[in-house]
Design an enzyme around this catalytic site. Structure first.
Site, PDB file in Angstrom:
ATOM      1  N   LYS A 197       1.043  -1.318  -0.124  1.00 52.73           N
ATOM      2  CA  LYS A 197      -0.038  -0.052  -0.001  1.00 52.73           C
ATOM      3  C   LYS A 197       0.953   1.226  -0.133  1.00 52.73           C
ATOM      4  O   LYS A 197       1.488   1.768   1.136  1.00 52.73           O
ATOM      5  CB  LYS A 197      -0.987  -0.176   1.354  1.00 52.73           C
ATOM      6  CG  LYS A 197      -2.304   0.875   0.971  1.00 52.73           C
ATOM      7  CD  LYS A 197      -2.298   2.129   0.724  1.00 52.73           C
ATOM      8  CE  LYS A 197      -1.889   3.070   1.757  1.00 52.73           C
ATOM      9  NZ  LYS A 197      -1.547   4.497   1.265  1.00 52.73           N
ATOM     10  N   GLU A 272       8.670   0.428  11.202  1.00 52.58           N
ATOM     11  CA  GLU A 272      10.071   1.231  10.828  1.00 52.58           C
ATOM     12  C   GLU A 272       9.462   2.795  10.663  1.00 52.58           C
ATOM     13  O   GLU A 272       9.036   3.104   9.760  1.00 52.58           O
ATOM     14  CB  GLU A 272      10.476   1.066   9.483  1.00 52.58           C
ATOM     15  CG  GLU A 272      11.386  -0.181   9.369  1.00 52.58           C
ATOM     16  CD  GLU A 272      11.895  -0.398   7.978  1.00 52.58           C
ATOM     17  OE1 GLU A 272      11.643  -1.213   7.365  1.00 52.58           O
ATOM     18  OE2 GLU A 272      12.606   0.436   7.346  1.00 52.58           O
ATOM     19  N   CYS A 306      14.708   8.960   7.122  1.00 51.80           N
ATOM     20  CA  CYS A 306      14.272   8.542   8.218  1.00 51.80           C
ATOM     21  C   CYS A 306      15.572   8.581   9.047  1.00 51.80           C
ATOM     22  O   CYS A 306      15.582   8.873  10.307  1.00 51.80           O
ATOM     23  CB  CYS A 306      13.493   7.213   8.284  1.00 51.80           C
ATOM     24  SG  CYS A 306      14.474   5.881   7.509  1.00 51.80           S
ATOM     25  N   GLU A 410      11.188  15.607  14.621  1.00 54.80           N
ATOM     26  CA  GLU A 410      11.820  14.989  13.219  1.00 54.80           C
ATOM     27  C   GLU A 410      11.229  16.257  12.234  1.00 54.80           C
ATOM     28  O   GLU A 410      10.284  16.420  12.310  1.00 54.80           O
ATOM     29  CB  GLU A 410      11.174  13.693  12.918  1.00 54.80           C
ATOM     30  CG  GLU A 410      11.787  13.277  11.617  1.00 54.80           C
ATOM     31  CD  GLU A 410      11.068  12.057  11.231  1.00 54.80           C
ATOM     32  OE1 GLU A 410      10.035  11.674  11.288  1.00 54.80           O
ATOM     33  OE2 GLU A 410      11.880  11.134  10.700  1.00 54.80           O
TER      34      GLU A 410
HETATM   35  P1  NAD Z   1       2.685   8.539   7.214  1.00 56.25           P
HETATM   36  O1  NAD Z   1       2.774   7.788   8.405  1.00 56.25           O
HETATM   37  O2  NAD Z   1       1.893   9.661   6.961  1.00 56.25           O
HETATM   38  O3  NAD Z   1       2.222   7.203   5.998  1.00 56.25           O
HETATM   39  C1  NAD Z   1       2.774   6.216   5.838  1.00 56.25           C
HETATM   40  C2  NAD Z   1       1.803   5.104   4.920  1.00 56.25           C
HETATM   41  O4  NAD Z   1       0.768   4.974   5.909  1.00 56.25           O
HETATM   42  C3  NAD Z   1       1.192   5.830   3.857  1.00 56.25           C
HETATM   43  O5  NAD Z   1       1.147   4.735   2.761  1.00 56.25           O
HETATM   44  C4  NAD Z   1      -0.205   6.101   4.276  1.00 56.25           C
HETATM   45  O6  NAD Z   1      -1.251   6.490   3.349  1.00 56.25           O
HETATM   46  C5  NAD Z   1      -0.540   5.102   5.188  1.00 56.25           C
HETATM   47  N1  NAD Z   1      -1.586   5.545   6.028  1.00 56.25           N
HETATM   48  C6  NAD Z   1      -2.038   6.521   6.590  1.00 56.25           C
HETATM   49  N2  NAD Z   1      -2.978   6.340   7.660  1.00 56.25           N
HETATM   50  C7  NAD Z   1      -3.356   4.977   7.557  1.00 56.25           C
HETATM   51  C8  NAD Z   1      -4.016   4.083   8.452  1.00 56.25           C
HETATM   52  N3  NAD Z   1      -5.099   4.591   9.063  1.00 56.25           N
HETATM   53  N4  NAD Z   1      -4.093   2.751   8.167  1.00 56.25           N
HETATM   54  C9  NAD Z   1      -3.098   2.509   7.267  1.00 56.25           C
HETATM   55  N5  NAD Z   1      -2.179   2.955   6.632  1.00 56.25           N
HETATM   56  C10 NAD Z   1      -2.298   4.485   6.673  1.00 56.25           C
HETATM   57  O7  NAD Z   1       4.367   8.708   6.738  1.00 56.25           O
HETATM   58  P2  NAD Z   1       4.811   9.599   5.588  1.00 56.25           P
HETATM   59  O8  NAD Z   1       4.394  11.004   5.774  1.00 56.25           O
HETATM   60  O9  NAD Z   1       4.393   8.847   4.285  1.00 56.25           O
HETATM   61  O10 NAD Z   1       6.450   9.124   5.471  1.00 56.25           O
HETATM   62  C11 NAD Z   1       7.323  10.039   6.419  1.00 56.25           C
HETATM   63  C12 NAD Z   1       7.460   9.280   7.573  1.00 56.25           C
HETATM   64  O11 NAD Z   1       8.153   7.921   7.402  1.00 56.25           O
HETATM   65  C13 NAD Z   1       8.908  10.028   8.413  1.00 56.25           C
HETATM   66  O12 NAD Z   1       8.319  10.016   9.849  1.00 56.25           O
HETATM   67  C14 NAD Z   1       9.820   8.981   8.240  1.00 56.25           C
HETATM   68  O13 NAD Z   1      10.979   9.049   9.148  1.00 56.25           O
HETATM   69  C15 NAD Z   1       9.119   7.792   8.302  1.00 56.25           C
HETATM   70  N6  NAD Z   1      10.076   6.683   7.530  1.00 56.25           N
HETATM   71  C16 NAD Z   1      10.807   5.737   8.075  1.00 56.25           C
HETATM   72  C17 NAD Z   1      11.585   5.087   7.777  1.00 56.25           C
HETATM   73  C18 NAD Z   1      12.340   4.039   8.339  1.00 56.25           C
HETATM   74  O14 NAD Z   1      12.836   2.868   7.813  1.00 56.25           O
HETATM   75  N7  NAD Z   1      12.110   4.015   9.712  1.00 56.25           N
HETATM   76  C19 NAD Z   1      12.030   4.941   6.211  1.00 56.25           C
HETATM   77  C20 NAD Z   1      11.258   6.035   5.375  1.00 56.25           C
HETATM   78  C21 NAD Z   1      10.149   6.798   6.109  1.00 56.25           C
END
Ligand code: NAD
Length: 518
Positions: A197, A272, A306, A410
């Protein structure tokens, strides 16, 4: 039907380039990938616009709950087929996926850059890494061993590794292609079907990866993509009992919501999440190398990473000189057209994130930080069609003390908060002073101190005299607010399988039935 507007990237040639790249791969438009076909959704319209120029690019219909249901029905069928496939055949198919992705590196990189605004020099590397992920886990697909276990009495007892069935991988917008590969290669090698997704902002490269994997021989339903909003498609998939395990990459808040929803349905998760990693520089370090490392640690990917080294802690004796070196290097970074191979820094991928980054810079300054870099964007942005895009100049803020919001929040943008420290203990305490525990680094020529600091900092990944190297063969994941579980290395095959124990008496007559009330 309501409409949501989201930015994606394109180039100075604008939305036309992004539209042309999308049309080449998805002539019927964007949708979900089910049983080897792109299927249009029927939910809310999601509009994508360029991060580089803010022009509108295209729109697509969210898959909605109905679409999520169809994806899962296909994935359940795919999981049965895939689990029954000979592991040597699974390995051969995954090797073919690796070869196919490697042969399409340039195409995948162009698609990712055109639809996210990430510089092509970065996306080329990420596409090559995805090929490497499939190659690495292909090697494990036929080597998932169990144990024979000696027990008292006359028994032959052994274990087998059993796939979960359907693994749901929820991924973020900052690295859609990379995370799509990162969280699918291992579960596929372990015999699961995967539903990715992707973020609603950036579905294109994940869809193309699924198309390529299917073309390389993955059976129908083994690698599906459910495209749409987190609140509809993501939420519908997360709590569905047909899902065996959820891996989530994204923000802390969403990750926790996903984990709660999954747990309510009895589904385990790998999370993650974000980070606020400290990059610690001692006075005895090779300062030129450390300055290069500090710049790449936080500014590559425009800080939308991240593991970004977003806190720079420098021993007081060299603090002023070192921050000046970092600021001078930051000012030389080249912002520009994402498809230009010379471009080092792209725009902020999403509109909400652009607002977050710019307001956190303001909050940091209001709390007493000082700019060590100029605030103005370069001519390469302001003098072109990029001027209307979501650009943030690489920013070094100095004097970011423990009370400054930039110490613990962050940013996920090209912003580093620097400060001086006096003792090793103080540096370690600062590094550990947030709830996060994703990554960190130390720069010193004192070997004993390097390892002492590496042990003392609470983080899933730590670099000595380096930053940001990761490899699929090495475990990656966070402590604390940065998540739990690991998503790479051989150990991840345990995340994506369950252990079954099988008992059989070797001498039926002599084996008493135990009276355990377990
Ligand atoms: P986000 O949490 O807004 O979204 C991530 C995903 O979750 C998207 O696909 C979104 O559509 C989905 N989502 C949102 N609400 C949901 C729900 N209720 N149920 C299921 N899925 C849902 O994150 P983002 O803004 O897309 O990404 C940025 C964040 O990701 C930052 O905090 C970054 O640090 C983190 N990140 C972490 C890593 C890691 O490996 N630790 C890697 C990349 C990004």
């Amino acid at each position: 039907m309501s409409s949501t507007t989201f930015p994606t990237g394109s180039t100075t040639s604008g939305a036309a380039t992004a539209r042309a790249v999308l049309a080449a791969h998805f002539p019927q438009g964007l949708g979900s990938f089910v049983d080897g076909r792109v299927v249009a959704g029927r939910g809310e319209t999601v509009t994508l616009s360029s991060a580089a120029t803010s022009e509108q690019v295209t729109d697509y219909a969210d898959a909605g709950r109905e679409g999520a249901d169809a994806v899962l029905a296909s994935s359940v069928r795919g999981a049965e087929v895939w689990a029954a496939t000979d592991p040597f055949e699974r390995a051969a198919i995954l090797r073919e996926v690796a070869r196919t992705v490697a042969a399409h590196t340039e195409e995948l990189a162009a698609l990712e850059s055109a639809t996210t605004g990430k510089p092509i020099r970065d996306t080329r590397g990420e596409a090559a890494k995805v090929a490497e992920m499939f190659g690495y886990y292909a090697g494990w697909a036929d080597k998932l061993l169990g144990h024979t276990i000696p027990v008292p009495g006359n028994w032959h007892t052994y274990t087998e590794r059993v796939p979960w069935g359907v693994v749901l991988a929820v991924t973020p917008w900052n690295a859609p292609l990379f995370t799509g590969g990162w969280n699918s290669a291992a579960p596929l090698a372990a015999g699961n079907a995967v539903v990715v997704k992707p973020s609603e902002f950036t579905p294109a490269a994940t869809l193309r990866l699924a198309q390529l994997a299917h073309g390389a021989g993955l059976p129908d339903g083994v690698f599906n993509v459910a495209t749409g909003l987190g609140s509809t498609v993501g939420a519908a998939l997360t709590g569905d009992p047909r899902v065996g395990k959820v891996s989530f990459i994204g923000s802390v808040g969403t990750g926790r919501r996903v984990a709660v929803a999954a747990a309510a349905a009895g589904i385990p998760t790998v999370l993650e999440l974000g980070g606020k990693s400290a990059n610690i520089v001692f006075a005895d370090a090779d300062l030129d190398r450390a300055a290069d490392g500090a710049v790449s640690a936080v500014f590559s990917g425009a800080g939308q990473s991240c593991v970004a080294g977003s806190r720079l802690l420098v021993e007081r004796a060299v603090h002023d000189e070192f921050v000046a070196r970092v600021a001078e290097r930051a000012a030389r970074l080249r912002l520009g057209d994402p498809l230009d191979p010379a471009t080092e820094i792209g725009p902020i991928i999403t509109e909400p994130q652009f607002t977050t980054v710019t307001s956190l810079i303001e909050a940091g300054l209001e709390s007493g930080a000082r700019r060590a870099t100029a605030a103005a964007l370069p001519e390469s942005v302001t003098g072109s069609a990029l001027a209307a895009g979501r650009w943030v100049v690489p920013t070094v803020l100095d004097g970011v003390g423990t009370a400054n919001p930039l110490e613990t929040t962050e940013v996920f943008g090209p912003v580093v908060g620097a400060d001086a420290f006096d003792t090793e203990a103080e540096a370690v305490a600062r590094a550990n002073g947030t709830g996060f525990g994703l990554a960190g680094a130390v720069w010193t020529q004192d070997v004993a101190r390097a390892h002492h600091v590496a042990r003392a900092v609470r983080a899933g990944t730590f670099w000595i005299n380096s930053y940001k190297t990761i490899h699929v063969a090495v475990p990656f994941g966070g402590f604390g607010d940065s998540g739990h579980g690991r998503s790479s290395g051989p150990g991840v095959l345990d995340e994506y399988t369950q252990t079954k124990a099988v008992w059989t008496p070797t001498r039926a007559a002599g084996s008493p039935f135990p009276s355990l009330s377990y």
